[in-house]
Motif scaffolding. Sequence first.
Motif, short mmCIF file in Angstrom:
data_model
loop_
_atom_site.label_atom_id
_atom_site.label_comp_id
_atom_site.label_asym_id
_atom_site.label_seq_id
_atom_site.Cartn_x
_atom_site.Cartn_y
_atom_site.Cartn_z
N VAL A 91 55.71 26.66 64.89
CA VAL A 91 56.71 27.67 65.24
C VAL A 91 56.09 28.70 66.16
O VAL A 91 55.04 29.26 65.87
CB VAL A 91 57.27 28.35 63.98
CG1 VAL A 91 58.17 29.52 64.35
CG2 VAL A 91 58.03 27.35 63.14
N VAL A 92 56.72 28.97 67.30
CA VAL A 92 56.20 29.94 68.26
C VAL A 92 57.16 31.11 68.39
O VAL A 92 56.86 32.24 68.03
CB VAL A 92 55.95 29.28 69.64
CG1 VAL A 92 55.35 30.31 70.58
CG2 VAL A 92 55.02 28.09 69.50
N ASN A 93 58.35 30.85 68.96
CA ASN A 93 59.39 31.89 69.11
C ASN A 93 58.84 33.20 69.66
O ASN A 93 59.07 34.28 69.12
CB ASN A 93 60.08 32.15 67.78
CG ASN A 93 61.12 31.08 67.48
OD1 ASN A 93 61.29 30.13 68.25
ND2 ASN A 93 61.82 31.22 66.37
N GLY A 94 58.08 33.11 70.74
CA GLY A 94 57.59 34.31 71.41
C GLY A 94 56.31 34.87 70.82
O GLY A 94 55.72 35.78 71.39
N ARG A 95 55.82 34.31 69.69
CA ARG A 95 54.59 34.82 69.11
C ARG A 95 53.42 33.94 69.52
O ARG A 95 53.58 32.80 69.95
CB ARG A 95 54.69 34.85 67.58
CG ARG A 95 55.74 35.79 67.04
CD ARG A 95 55.63 35.88 65.53
NE ARG A 95 55.67 34.57 64.91
CZ ARG A 95 56.80 33.94 64.60
NH1 ARG A 95 57.96 34.48 64.87
NH2 ARG A 95 56.76 32.77 64.02
N ASN A 96 52.24 34.46 69.34
CA ASN A 96 51.02 33.71 69.60
C ASN A 96 50.81 32.72 68.45
O ASN A 96 50.81 33.11 67.29
CB ASN A 96 49.83 34.70 69.68
CG ASN A 96 48.55 33.99 70.06
OD1 ASN A 96 48.46 32.77 70.01
ND2 ASN A 96 47.56 34.77 70.44
N ARG A 97 50.62 31.47 68.76
CA ARG A 97 50.40 30.47 67.70
C ARG A 97 49.21 30.84 66.83
O ARG A 97 49.17 30.50 65.67
CB ARG A 97 50.15 29.09 68.33
CG ARG A 97 51.41 28.38 68.79
CD ARG A 97 51.08 26.95 69.13
NE ARG A 97 52.24 26.23 69.59
CZ ARG A 97 52.25 24.93 69.84
NH1 ARG A 97 51.16 24.23 69.68
NH2 ARG A 97 53.34 24.33 70.26
N ALA A 98 48.24 31.52 67.42
CA ALA A 98 47.02 31.84 66.69
C ALA A 98 47.21 32.92 65.64
O ALA A 98 46.25 33.37 65.04
CB ALA A 98 45.92 32.25 67.67
N SER A 131 59.95 26.35 58.54
CA SER A 131 60.15 25.23 59.46
C SER A 131 59.38 24.00 58.98
O SER A 131 58.86 23.97 57.86
CB SER A 131 59.70 25.64 60.87
OG SER A 131 60.14 24.69 61.83
N VAL A 132 59.32 23.01 59.86
CA VAL A 132 58.60 21.76 59.62
C VAL A 132 57.66 21.55 60.80
O VAL A 132 57.99 21.86 61.94
CB VAL A 132 59.59 20.59 59.49
CG1 VAL A 132 58.85 19.26 59.40
CG2 VAL A 132 60.46 20.79 58.27
N ASN A 133 56.49 21.04 60.54
CA ASN A 133 55.51 20.83 61.61
C ASN A 133 56.10 19.97 62.73
O ASN A 133 56.63 18.89 62.47
CB ASN A 133 54.26 20.16 61.05
CG ASN A 133 53.12 20.15 62.05
OD1 ASN A 133 52.98 21.08 62.84
ND2 ASN A 133 52.32 19.10 62.02
N GLY A 134 56.02 20.46 63.96
CA GLY A 134 56.56 19.74 65.10
C GLY A 134 57.88 20.27 65.59
O GLY A 134 58.33 19.95 66.69
N ALA A 135 58.54 21.12 64.79
CA ALA A 135 59.83 21.70 65.19
C ALA A 135 59.60 23.06 65.84
O ALA A 135 58.64 23.76 65.55
CB ALA A 135 60.74 21.85 63.98
N SER A 136 60.52 23.43 66.73
CA SER A 136 60.40 24.72 67.41
C SER A 136 61.37 25.76 66.88
O SER A 136 61.30 26.93 67.26
CB SER A 136 60.63 24.54 68.92
OG SER A 136 61.93 24.02 69.16
N GLN A 137 62.28 25.37 66.01
CA GLN A 137 63.24 26.30 65.43
C GLN A 137 62.87 26.63 63.98
O GLN A 137 62.07 25.94 63.36
CB GLN A 137 64.66 25.71 65.48
CG GLN A 137 65.19 25.50 66.89
CD GLN A 137 65.33 26.81 67.64
OE1 GLN A 137 65.78 27.81 67.10
NE2 GLN A 137 64.94 26.80 68.92
N GLU A 138 63.49 27.70 63.48
CA GLU A 138 63.22 28.17 62.12
C GLU A 138 64.49 28.11 61.27
O GLU A 138 65.59 28.02 61.78
CB GLU A 138 62.70 29.61 62.15
CG GLU A 138 61.46 29.82 62.98
CD GLU A 138 61.06 31.29 63.04
OE1 GLU A 138 61.81 32.12 62.46
OE2 GLU A 138 60.04 31.60 63.65
N SER A 139 64.27 28.19 59.97
CA SER A 139 65.35 28.33 59.01
C SER A 139 65.00 29.48 58.08
O SER A 139 63.82 29.76 57.85
CB SER A 139 65.53 27.03 58.21
OG SER A 139 66.48 27.22 57.17
N ASN A 140 66.01 30.15 57.56
CA ASN A 140 65.73 31.22 56.58
C ASN A 140 66.28 30.88 55.21
O ASN A 140 66.52 31.77 54.39
CB ASN A 140 66.30 32.55 57.07
CG ASN A 140 67.83 32.54 57.15
OD1 ASN A 140 68.45 31.48 57.01
ND2 ASN A 140 68.43 33.70 57.37
#
Length: 442
Positions: A318-325, A183-192
């Motif tokens: 990127v979060v998508n249900g995971r912990n950012r940490a 992804s790119v910083n600031g985006a909430s979606q991913e690419s593969n």
Amino acid sequence: MNKSTLALAVAASVLAQQAVAAGFIDDSKASISSRTLYFKNDNRDGANDAHETAQGFKFDYISGFTEGTVGFGVDLQALVGIHLDGGRGRPAGISPNDTDGSAVENWSRFNGNAKARFSKTEAHVGGALAPNLPILVSNDGRVLPQTFQGATIASKEIDNVTINAGQLERATGRASSNASGLSVNGASQESNKFRYAGADWKVTKDLTLQYYHSQLENFYKQNFLGLLHVYPISDNQSFKTDLRYFRSTSDGKNGDTGYAFNNNTSAATDGQVDEAGKVDNNTWSAAFTYSLGGSSFMLGRQQVSNSGGMVFLNQGSVVNGRNRAEGEGGASVYLLTDVMVNSFVRAGENTTFGQYSYDFTKVGVPGLKASLMYLYGEDIRSASGREYSEWERDVRLDYVVQSGLLKGFGTSLRQGTYRSQLPNVQSIDQTRLIFSYTYAFF
């Protein structure tokens, strides 16, 4: 079974039939690296200070290639991180964070690549890839390195030309055990799909030209041109020219919900605000270095276009249900302004920078090096049309033991001071103390 595991399984099957093949064993290398990092990040506004100490171990096994027209091999990597102190309620991004805000006691990952060689061309497939190219630089700024999953090809079939190409699908952050999408910083979606191709052409022993094209699907396309020339004035004098240019544009869904991102891409130009989250950027830099004996003097200039900030791969948001940490964040970019605290890549930013470095070998202390760098960025654009400035000063001292029982043991002390006029951007004093050592088994 994911692609990396499948590739390693296939490689293991082939290698089992050629386990004693000359080259595969004889050309193998194995090493273990240790890195201890103390990291302190002081917010000058009085909030969110962070400090942490962690230990990292990295084991690498790099095989040779089996005999035959096509040679096969494997590269294996095991990484272990251990939290030593700090981090509770004040995460520094060195270790993954637990649910209560404290750093986890330890984290680890194991991965590898299958590889093949034909003539002067090598292909690598797996999850331990660490590209170091103008369009993607694997980050190694904490205790463990960032790695990628995918496939790469490097070819030297043409004299003085190295061709690189590949497709990457996932990344594992420097403070994480788990892979995430790209992804790119600031985006909430991913690419593969991050695809790239390019070449380095060594025109002469002193001149290298570069061209690369890359695409992060649904986010951006990027072209890079580079020139590196070293002019030898005398035995202990030289003048180096380093020119870099990036052109980044939108791709696919970029600008749509989840694919738009606040990476300084919504900037004002002649009073008009560009479409939020759309990639449209030109970034160029020129740096000139004069070296005399142990001294090096560098002076440079970088300019980012008004229409948007510089864009590059970064999974930090990127979060998508995971912990950012979990540690997906942390990225590098192939710019001389990518320094300790800041990268100076905001929309409209014009940065002047200089650095003085000294190698104490010239005065009888081999292994000791020091540097001082200062950067000043101005004309930073905002959606309101107002312009801002920022600056950073970095001091670094490195020493590597040259002989005796501790030969190769390295110490690095780094201090960065960053100040900004930008709203909601913190001024920071940062300190890093690093101890490192690599032992080669064979």
